[in-house]
Every structure is written in C-alpha cells, then in structure tokens.
Design an enzyme around this catalytic site. Structure first.
Site, PDB file in Angstrom:
ATOM      1  N   GLU A  89       0.839  -1.189   0.000  1.00 54.20           N
ATOM      2  CA  GLU A  89       0.000   0.000   0.000  1.00 54.20           C
ATOM      3  C   GLU A  89       0.878   1.244   0.000  1.00 54.20           C
ATOM      4  O   GLU A  89       2.109   1.174   0.146  1.00 54.20           O
ATOM      5  CB  GLU A  89      -0.952  -0.008   1.209  1.00 54.20           C
ATOM      6  CG  GLU A  89      -2.017  -1.096   1.104  1.00 54.20           C
ATOM      7  CD  GLU A  89      -3.044  -1.042   2.215  1.00 54.20           C
ATOM      8  OE1 GLU A  89      -2.933  -0.171   3.089  1.00 54.20           O
ATOM      9  OE2 GLU A  89      -3.968  -1.873   2.208  1.00 54.20           O
ATOM     10  N   HIS A 112      -9.097  10.014   2.624  1.00 60.46           N
ATOM     11  CA  HIS A 112      -8.676   8.947   1.722  1.00 60.46           C
ATOM     12  C   HIS A 112      -8.830   9.453   0.294  1.00 60.46           C
ATOM     13  O   HIS A 112      -9.877   9.983  -0.073  1.00 60.46           O
ATOM     14  CB  HIS A 112      -9.528   7.690   1.935  1.00 60.46           C
ATOM     15  CG  HIS A 112      -8.912   6.466   1.347  1.00 60.46           C
ATOM     16  ND1 HIS A 112      -8.817   6.260  -0.009  1.00 60.46           N
ATOM     17  CD2 HIS A 112      -8.327   5.393   1.926  1.00 60.46           C
ATOM     18  CE1 HIS A 112      -8.211   5.112  -0.237  1.00 60.46           C
ATOM     19  NE2 HIS A 112      -7.903   4.556   0.925  1.00 60.46           N
ATOM     20  N   ARG A 154      -0.871   9.563   1.473  1.00 68.54           N
ATOM     21  CA  ARG A 154      -2.269   9.871   1.200  1.00 68.54           C
ATOM     22  C   ARG A 154      -2.549  11.367   1.098  1.00 68.54           C
ATOM     23  O   ARG A 154      -3.377  11.788   0.292  1.00 68.54           O
ATOM     24  CB  ARG A 154      -3.149   9.250   2.300  1.00 68.54           C
ATOM     25  CG  ARG A 154      -3.317   7.758   2.126  1.00 68.54           C
ATOM     26  CD  ARG A 154      -4.204   7.164   3.194  1.00 68.54           C
ATOM     27  NE  ARG A 154      -4.476   5.770   2.891  1.00 68.54           N
ATOM     28  CZ  ARG A 154      -5.136   4.958   3.701  1.00 68.54           C
ATOM     29  NH1 ARG A 154      -5.575   5.404   4.863  1.00 68.54           N
ATOM     30  NH2 ARG A 154      -5.357   3.702   3.367  1.00 68.54           N
ATOM     31  N   HIS A 186     -11.583  10.076   6.215  1.00 73.80           N
ATOM     32  CA  HIS A 186     -11.368   8.641   6.394  1.00 73.80           C
ATOM     33  C   HIS A 186     -10.811   8.267   7.759  1.00 73.80           C
ATOM     34  O   HIS A 186     -11.217   7.268   8.346  1.00 73.80           O
ATOM     35  CB  HIS A 186     -10.414   8.148   5.304  1.00 73.80           C
ATOM     36  CG  HIS A 186     -10.150   6.680   5.317  1.00 73.80           C
ATOM     37  ND1 HIS A 186     -11.154   5.751   5.141  1.00 73.80           N
ATOM     38  CD2 HIS A 186      -8.993   5.975   5.497  1.00 73.80           C
ATOM     39  CE1 HIS A 186     -10.633   4.527   5.194  1.00 73.80           C
ATOM     40  NE2 HIS A 186      -9.332   4.639   5.421  1.00 73.80           N
ATOM     41  N   ARG A 198      -1.313   9.400   8.839  1.00 74.29           N
ATOM     42  CA  ARG A 198      -1.228   7.964   9.110  1.00 74.29           C
ATOM     43  C   ARG A 198      -0.687   7.190   7.921  1.00 74.29           C
ATOM     44  O   ARG A 198      -1.104   7.374   6.783  1.00 74.29           O
ATOM     45  CB  ARG A 198      -2.621   7.437   9.459  1.00 74.29           C
ATOM     46  CG  ARG A 198      -2.696   5.927   9.628  1.00 74.29           C
ATOM     47  CD  ARG A 198      -4.111   5.487   9.878  1.00 74.29           C
ATOM     48  NE  ARG A 198      -4.968   5.695   8.725  1.00 74.29           N
ATOM     49  CZ  ARG A 198      -5.508   4.715   7.994  1.00 74.29           C
ATOM     50  NH1 ARG A 198      -5.260   3.462   8.305  1.00 74.29           N
ATOM     51  NH2 ARG A 198      -6.286   4.996   6.985  1.00 74.29           N
TER      52      ARG A 198
END
Length: 513
Positions: A118, A233, A278, A337, A372
């Site tokens: 990811e 997100h 992100r 998110h 994060r």
C-alpha cells in the site's frame, strides 16, 4: 428515573465494539468486563468496513526498522518515535494474537501469509483477511470470541452520553438504554469509540461516528492532541451514496493508475506516483476536481479480469453504482477517512483523567503524527487494546460511591455540523474559513441541543487548525503553505480551546450573546 446498574458496578467498562474495544475486552479476561455498544456487537464500527489490512514486517526483505522508517516519513515530523517504534515492533505479536482469536488471514499456496503493498510502504507488508474484507473478518472472529467469553457482559443498545467523575477521577457512565437512562458505577473506563468521519458529508466512515469518545473525554476535562489532522482517503467511490464506499489503496498497490478527465496520468511525475502518501494524493485529486473535472482510477490493464476475485467487495460496490471495474474507469474523490488526532494518551493508553484509558482511533498516541501510514490503524487498535488491558490489570483504583445522577443529554446529531466541516475543514483550509467555522460552531458547542457534542468536536478541529500556521501532513493551509522548521504537537483541554476560540473570533461573541 435513572436506573443504577448495581449488578455490574465496579467492572471495567469498555465503550465501543470495533477492533480496539473487542481486543481490550478479550485481553482483560478473566477480569469481569462490561462492553457497551450503541448497536449490535461490531456493528456501526469503522473496523467492520476496513478493506485494508494490518501492517506488519513479516517479509524476508522487511524489518520493524524499515516499517518504522516508513511510519515516521508518512507522519511528516510529528510522530513520537519511541511510541511508533514500540507499536510497529509489536505487529508480529498482534497478528499471532488475532489468529489465536479466530481471525483467518489470507495465505499463499505455500501456507505463508500473503503480503500486500500500500501507499508509502517500501515493502509488501499488509496482512489481509478475506481479500478486501479484512475488517469484517476481524470483527466476525473477535465478536464470536467475545460472545463465548464468560467474563465479558455485552450491553447492546447502550449509548454512553457522559463520563461521570468525582474529584477528577472516573466514577461512572451515564447511558441512554432501551429502558431509559442508566448509570454504570465504575472507576475504570476504556473509550474505543472510533473516529470523526461522520462530521463530514463525504466520508468513508459510518455517518453516526462524529467523535463521541472525544466529546465524552473533552467534557470530562481530558487533554486532546493534534485535533487538526484529518486524513482524507484519496479514492472514495464518487457517487450519490452516503457514506461513500472506499476503493482501497491496495487497488493502486496492484498497479491501478489515476487519470483526470483529459485521460492524463497526473500523478506520474510525483515521487511515489499513485502510491505517494495519502495527503499528497488527496491534494492532487482535489486540485483536479477544483479545476472542474472528475478523477478516475484505471484498473483495466493492471488488474482487469482479476478485479472481481482480488477485490470482491469493491467490485460489488462498483457494480452497485453501475461501474464494471474490470473494463471501465472508476470515478473517485477524497473523503474523510481517519483522524490522527484525538484524546491524548501515553504509551499504554492512559488519558489525563484518572481511570480513563483510550484505545484505537479515538486516542492520539503519537504513532501517526501528521499523516497515518496505510494499515497502521488496525495495527494500533490491536496493540493498544493489548496494552490497555495489561495496564488496567496492573492498576489499582479506590472504589467510589455511586455517582450522582445528571440529566440525560440528547443523542448527538451532526447534521447541522457537516456542512460547516465540509466547507471549511476539508483537504485545503485557510484562516478566514477557519474563523467562520469557529464562529458557527462555538455557540452550538456551548448549547445543550443535539448538535452540542458534534459541534464541540468540530470546534476542537477548527481551533487546532487555526493555531497551526503551517502545512504539514494532512493539514494543508492555502495561507500558510510552508512547513515550519520545528514540528510541535498541540495538546489542549476543551476549556482552553473554547477560551482560544473566543479570542480568535471576536465576532463569535456577538453571535453567541
């Protein structure tokens, strides 16, 4: 009349039935625990909706040090390095513990755990369960284990409205129940209530999750940390449905690319491309949308006919809105998110209020910093659940007499707060907009209506955002585009925030008079 739950008095009370709450309750066994949840066990939780998995350095080419380095890089200078090292160092143990509780993680043909990639991870280290249904599998397994654990009493339909304190120490919980108001006397409470996505119109979280745990702790005098950092997100499924369905980062991890309305791959020249952190991807997509176009995820070549078998949940969500992901572009947009801020805790989950612990997204340990790293959230929930349980087992608190009854506040309703948060506290922010948000939110937060608790959480986010005069991680200000040389966490109580909010926006005084 308020019922006193004498039969359950003194037991550890865990509020919330996502991964953090379930793990805490199970790890405390055989200590008697009361698990309180507004819905059915595991229902209405962000965990149950999680498509991504748990980050853990299990690969032959990986290590906890590499995982830590990626975590610190994503956190943009604001992580607590010691806390982060401790949590990522316990990832392998957490995976093993979850397996003993019945979680069926995906494995390769040779029997080894399948590891996905990811964004912002330099190694394949994402452990999944059920393909893109990791959260649902985790909740299924832990819920079944909880219901068969004699030491855990589950109270469904119990909505905790206030933390009751005496002399600065937890004394009980004031709840709305199917039978009316009730008080659970206890000196040990664990908040595992999830995030704040329900404060936004475009969110991938359950819309009822507006930060209840943060509101509870804030009104009890707890310190809050880094409330301004809300992760959006990048790739929620752009549709009319609410909440928005998530198109997991794992899709980009398998080669899907982002295209604008002109069929241009606009992330190609950015370090990391589609797998950049992100906040970088979310801002890039927001900029494309702001120019009047739409953004699409193209999985046709990289995944194609394999899409339905690799991502069955996402494929079903796409089909529901008329998109065949194997052969068509998937429309996407950023959506609220995950919340990196929350109730300030130490490394074992203790808040500044005696007798109050926090686990999962409601807390701010310092792991995530300003942004994060993907799949570190379920990791933190599992590890902190174990740590909180261990610390409670070592703690000793004097029993309290039954707390005094208080009027039951109304159920929180975030509907009037969402337009404010969505307009002024989205991916891009500026000082004037933050002033407007504070002006609108303060009188509601100080009121006693259904919007009071959601507005208080929104006010905390807005005021912390106003105070941070820089762009760092998930907090981007168009009027302070540079990053300060020294990264500093912000830790304040709600009372201090209200005082600051009044001083920041003098016109608020006229509105709330």
């Amino acid at each position: 009349m308020t019922e006193i739950l004498h039969a359950l008095s003194g037991r550890v009370a865990v509020v919330g039935s996502g991964l953090a709450g379930l793990m805490t309750a199970l790890a405390l066994a055989p200590e008697p625990v009361v698990l309180l949840t507004r819905s059915g066990i595991g229902a209405g939780t962000s965990t149950a909706w999680a498509q991504g998995g748990i980050a853990a350095s299990l690969g032959a080419d990986d290590s906890a040090d590499l995982h830590l380095a990626d975590t610190l890089a994503a956190g943009d200078g604001l992580c607590d390095a010691d806390v982060a090292a401790g949590i990522v160092g316990e990832a392998v143990r957490a995976i093993a513990k979850l397996e003993t509780m019945g979680v069926l993680f995906d494995r390769r043909a040779d029997g080894k755990l399948a590891l996905g990639l990811e964004a912002a991870h330099r190694r394949h280290r994402i452990v999944h369960a059920g393909g893109d249904g990791s959260g649902a599998e985790i909740v299924r397994a832990l819920s079944e284990t909880v219901t068969s654990t004699p030491s855990v009493t589950v109270l469904e339909g119990f909505d905790v409205r206030r933390l009751l304190t005496r002399g600065g120490t937890i004394a009980g919980l004031l709840c709305a129940t199917p039978r009316g108001a009730a008080i659970l006397p206890t000196t040990r409470v664990v908040l595992a209530t999830g995030g704040i996505g329900g404060l936004y119109d475009a969110t991938t979280n359950p819309t009822a999750n507006y930060g209840q745990g943060i509101a509870l702790a804030a009104r009890a005098g707890a310190k809050l940390a880094d409330m301004e950092f809300v992760q959006f997100h990048p790739t929620a499924l752009d549709s009319r449905q609410r909440p928005l369905a998530l198109v997991s980062e794992a899709v980009r991890g398998e080669g899907a690319t982002l295209l604008n309305g002109r069929n241009e791959r606009f992330m190609a020249g950015v370090p990391g491309a589609e797998l950049a952190p992100r906040d970088v991807v979310a801002r890039a997509i927001s900029a494309e949308i702001a120019r009047g176009g739409r953004v699409y995820l193209d999985a046709r070549t990289a995944i194609g006919a394999r899409f339905a078998s690799r991502f069955p949940g996402i494929e079903a969500l796409c089909r529901k809105v008329g998109v065949d992901a194997a052969v068509e572009l998937i429309p996407v947009r950023p959506a609220a998110h995950y919340h990196m801020g929350g109730i300030a805790t130490d490394s074992v989950g203790r808040s500044s209020v005696r007798g109050l612990w926090v686990a999962g997204e409601a807390g701010s340990t310092g792991l995530h910093g300003a942004n994060r790293l993907a799949s570190n959230s379920l990791l933190e929930a599992a590890v902190m659940g174990l740590r909180v349980a261990g610390d409670i087992g070592r703690s000793s608190l004097d029993p309290q007499s039954c707390p005094e009854s208080k009027p039951l506040p109304p159920a929180g309703d975030a509907s009037v707060v969402r337009p404010i948060m969505s307009r002024y506290l989205g991916v891009l922010r500026n000082g004037d907009g933050l002033d407007d948000a504070i002006s609108l939110l303060l009188p509601m937060a100080e009121g006693k209506g259904a919007a009071s608790d959601p507005a208080l959480v929104g006010l905390l986010v807005a005021t912390f955002a106003k105070l941070r005069q820089e762009s760092r991680g998930a907090h981007a200000r168009t009027d302070f585009t540079e990053k300060l040389a020294v990264a500093r966490r912000q830790i304040l109580t709600a009372r201090a925030v209200v005082d600051i909010a009044r001083s920041l926006s003098p016109h608020t005084l006229a509105r709330s008079a």
